[in-house]
Design a protein around this motif. Structure first.
Motif, PDB file in Angstrom:
ATOM      1  N   MET A 117      43.034  36.702  28.183  1.00  0.00           N
ATOM      2  CA  MET A 117      44.102  36.259  28.942  1.00  0.00           C
ATOM      3  C   MET A 117      43.376  35.197  29.906  1.00  0.00           C
ATOM      4  O   MET A 117      42.559  35.297  30.458  1.00  0.00           O
ATOM      5  CB  MET A 117      44.621  37.223  29.701  1.00  0.00           C
ATOM      6  N   THR A 118      44.219  34.032  29.775  1.00  0.00           N
ATOM      7  CA  THR A 118      43.937  32.959  30.788  1.00  0.00           C
ATOM      8  C   THR A 118      44.910  32.905  31.922  1.00  0.00           C
ATOM      9  O   THR A 118      46.247  32.920  31.605  1.00  0.00           O
ATOM     10  CB  THR A 118      44.265  31.622  29.855  1.00  0.00           C
ATOM     11  N   VAL A 119      44.560  32.823  33.022  1.00  0.00           N
ATOM     12  CA  VAL A 119      45.207  33.009  34.289  1.00  0.00           C
ATOM     13  C   VAL A 119      45.724  31.685  34.312  1.00  0.00           C
ATOM     14  O   VAL A 119      45.269  30.880  34.845  1.00  0.00           O
ATOM     15  CB  VAL A 119      44.323  33.636  35.436  1.00  0.00           C
ATOM     16  N   SER A 120      47.074  31.623  34.387  1.00  0.00           N
ATOM     17  CA  SER A 120      47.897  30.156  34.748  1.00  0.00           C
ATOM     18  C   SER A 120      48.491  30.246  36.092  1.00  0.00           C
ATOM     19  O   SER A 120      48.765  29.181  36.556  1.00  0.00           O
ATOM     20  CB  SER A 120      48.705  30.187  33.600  1.00  0.00           C
ATOM     21  N   ALA A 121      49.011  31.585  36.630  1.00  0.00           N
ATOM     22  CA  ALA A 121      49.839  31.436  37.937  1.00  0.00           C
ATOM     23  C   ALA A 121      49.693  32.773  38.456  1.00  0.00           C
ATOM     24  O   ALA A 121      49.824  33.743  37.750  1.00  0.00           O
ATOM     25  CB  ALA A 121      51.389  31.085  37.584  1.00  0.00           C
ATOM     26  N   CYS A 122      49.817  32.809  39.689  1.00  0.00           N
ATOM     27  CA  CYS A 122      49.760  34.114  40.354  1.00  0.00           C
ATOM     28  C   CYS A 122      51.129  34.060  41.548  1.00  0.00           C
ATOM     29  O   CYS A 122      51.115  33.130  42.164  1.00  0.00           O
ATOM     30  CB  CYS A 122      48.325  34.450  41.103  1.00  0.00           C
TER      31      CYS A 122
ATOM     32  N   ALA B 105      47.372  42.739  37.584  1.00  0.00           N
ATOM     33  CA  ALA B 105      47.394  42.905  38.997  1.00  0.00           C
ATOM     34  C   ALA B 105      46.351  41.665  39.442  1.00  0.00           C
ATOM     35  O   ALA B 105      45.469  41.314  38.885  1.00  0.00           O
ATOM     36  CB  ALA B 105      46.916  44.222  39.179  1.00  0.00           C
ATOM     37  N   GLN B 106      46.849  41.163  40.603  1.00  0.00           N
ATOM     38  CA  GLN B 106      46.286  40.138  41.231  1.00  0.00           C
ATOM     39  C   GLN B 106      44.632  40.509  41.484  1.00  0.00           C
ATOM     40  O   GLN B 106      43.779  39.766  41.633  1.00  0.00           O
ATOM     41  CB  GLN B 106      46.979  39.304  42.181  1.00  0.00           C
ATOM     42  N   ALA B 107      44.851  41.651  42.091  1.00  0.00           N
ATOM     43  CA  ALA B 107      43.370  42.310  42.478  1.00  0.00           C
ATOM     44  C   ALA B 107      42.426  42.233  41.354  1.00  0.00           C
ATOM     45  O   ALA B 107      41.170  42.176  41.508  1.00  0.00           O
ATOM     46  CB  ALA B 107      43.541  43.543  43.287  1.00  0.00           C
TER      47      ALA B 107
ATOM     48  N   GLU C  82      48.920  47.324  27.599  1.00  0.00           N
ATOM     49  CA  GLU C  82      49.522  48.589  27.377  1.00  0.00           C
ATOM     50  C   GLU C  82      50.636  48.410  26.451  1.00  0.00           C
ATOM     51  O   GLU C  82      51.240  47.569  26.291  1.00  0.00           O
ATOM     52  CB  GLU C  82      50.284  48.805  28.948  1.00  0.00           C
ATOM     53  N   PRO C  83      50.492  49.479  25.688  1.00  0.00           N
ATOM     54  CA  PRO C  83      51.241  49.477  24.460  1.00  0.00           C
ATOM     55  C   PRO C  83      52.899  49.513  24.760  1.00  0.00           C
ATOM     56  O   PRO C  83      53.232  50.032  25.807  1.00  0.00           O
ATOM     57  CB  PRO C  83      51.234  51.070  23.774  1.00  0.00           C
ATOM     58  N   GLY C  84      53.751  48.638  24.200  1.00  0.00           N
ATOM     59  CA  GLY C  84      55.221  48.457  24.430  1.00  0.00           C
ATOM     60  C   GLY C  84      55.252  47.592  25.822  1.00  0.00           C
ATOM     61  O   GLY C  84      56.781  47.613  26.012  1.00  0.00           O
ATOM     62  N   THR C  85      54.578  47.279  26.306  1.00  0.00           N
ATOM     63  CA  THR C  85      55.010  46.104  27.571  1.00  0.00           C
ATOM     64  C   THR C  85      54.124  45.020  27.702  1.00  0.00           C
ATOM     65  O   THR C  85      53.562  44.628  26.376  1.00  0.00           O
ATOM     66  CB  THR C  85      54.375  46.982  29.035  1.00  0.00           C
ATOM     67  N   THR C  86      54.154  44.210  28.631  1.00  0.00           N
ATOM     68  CA  THR C  86      53.566  42.866  28.692  1.00  0.00           C
ATOM     69  C   THR C  86      52.545  43.082  29.679  1.00  0.00           C
ATOM     70  O   THR C  86      51.900  42.068  30.219  1.00  0.00           O
ATOM     71  CB  THR C  86      54.541  41.832  28.998  1.00  0.00           C
ATOM     72  N   HIS C  87      52.327  44.320  30.175  1.00  0.00           N
ATOM     73  CA  HIS C  87      51.291  44.488  31.343  1.00  0.00           C
ATOM     74  C   HIS C  87      50.006  44.720  30.759  1.00  0.00           C
ATOM     75  O   HIS C  87      49.775  45.295  29.940  1.00  0.00           O
ATOM     76  CB  HIS C  87      51.563  45.721  32.104  1.00  0.00           C
ATOM     77  N   ALA C  88      48.995  44.035  31.270  1.00  0.00           N
ATOM     78  CA  ALA C  88      47.658  43.950  30.683  1.00  0.00           C
ATOM     79  C   ALA C  88      46.841  44.610  31.875  1.00  0.00           C
ATOM     80  O   ALA C  88      47.078  44.589  33.096  1.00  0.00           O
ATOM     81  CB  ALA C  88      46.954  42.517  30.774  1.00  0.00           C
ATOM     82  N   VAL C  89      45.617  45.114  31.395  1.00  0.00           N
ATOM     83  CA  VAL C  89      44.694  45.987  32.434  1.00  0.00           C
ATOM     84  C   VAL C  89      43.391  45.215  32.050  1.00  0.00           C
ATOM     85  O   VAL C  89      42.977  44.988  30.754  1.00  0.00           O
ATOM     86  CB  VAL C  89      44.452  47.530  32.098  1.00  0.00           C
ATOM     87  N   ARG C  90      42.615  44.781  32.962  1.00  0.00           N
ATOM     88  CA  ARG C  90      41.321  44.291  32.914  1.00  0.00           C
ATOM     89  C   ARG C  90      40.415  45.141  32.013  1.00  0.00           C
ATOM     90  O   ARG C  90      40.447  46.689  32.392  1.00  0.00           O
ATOM     91  CB  ARG C  90      40.700  43.796  34.223  1.00  0.00           C
TER      92      ARG C  90
END
Length: 174
Positions: free
Chosen positions: A68-73, A98-100, A114-122
């Motif tokens: 993932m390339t961080v583009s905006a927070c 998560a910003q942290a 995460e399956p079925g979402t657009t949430h990512a975990v480092r």
């Protein structure tokens, strides 16, 4: 002939005093049990909270893994495009993390979606350590309960130091 025993005779205590001593002992046992349950509850809650994120960072089989390339927070979340590096993943124009756990804007970071979402975990060591931060906080809180309520100071020191080491390692890895 009088007794010439050098042993003193045991002093008989009244029933009321014996009952009071028994009740005090019972209260001490109840206090230790309640504090032990509270410490266990804190630790279980910390593991429960951490596991929600840690399972994705640690158990990567059959998970969508990529960069993932961080583009905006904004607020507590950072967004950016996602490119899969393996598996059945697909490109996504926007995933959130998560910003942290996110690096500075413009940098790339390895994530698991995460399956079925657009949430990512480092992913990786930093992601695993960041996922276990709630457990580290629970260790610190439980250490206070163990030291103050159960009077087990050495155990409390060990728990507290483990929590501090986990927090420090997560901070250093980010």
């Amino acid at each position: 002939m009088p007794r010439s025993s050098t042993r003193p005779r045991p002093v008989r205590r009244s029933r009321t005093r014996r009952a009071g001593e028994s009740a005090y002992g019972a209260l001490l046992v109840v206090r230790i049990a309640v504090m032990g349950l509270l410490a266990a509850l804190l630790l279980v809650a910390g593991v429960w909270t951490s596991w929600h994120t840690a399972q994705y960072a640690m158990l990567v089989k059959a998970r969508e893994r990529g960069l993932m390339t961080v583009s905006a927070c904004a607020g507590e979340r950072c967004t950016g495009p996602y490119v899969p590096t393996g598996g059945d993943g697909r490109r996504r124009s926007k995933v959130t993390i998560a910003q942290a756990a996110a690096p500075d804007e413009g940098e790339r970071v390895e994530v698991v979606v995460e399956p079925g979402t657009t949430h990512a975990v480092r992913a990786g060591t930093a992601g695993i350590l960041h996922a276990w931060v709630p457990f580290a906080g629970a260790l610190l809180l439980a250490a206070l309960v163990v030291a103050g309520g159960m009077r087990m100071r050495r155990t409390a020191w060990v728990m507290g130091l483990l929590g501090v080491v986990l927090l420090g390692a997560a901070y250093a890895a980010m």
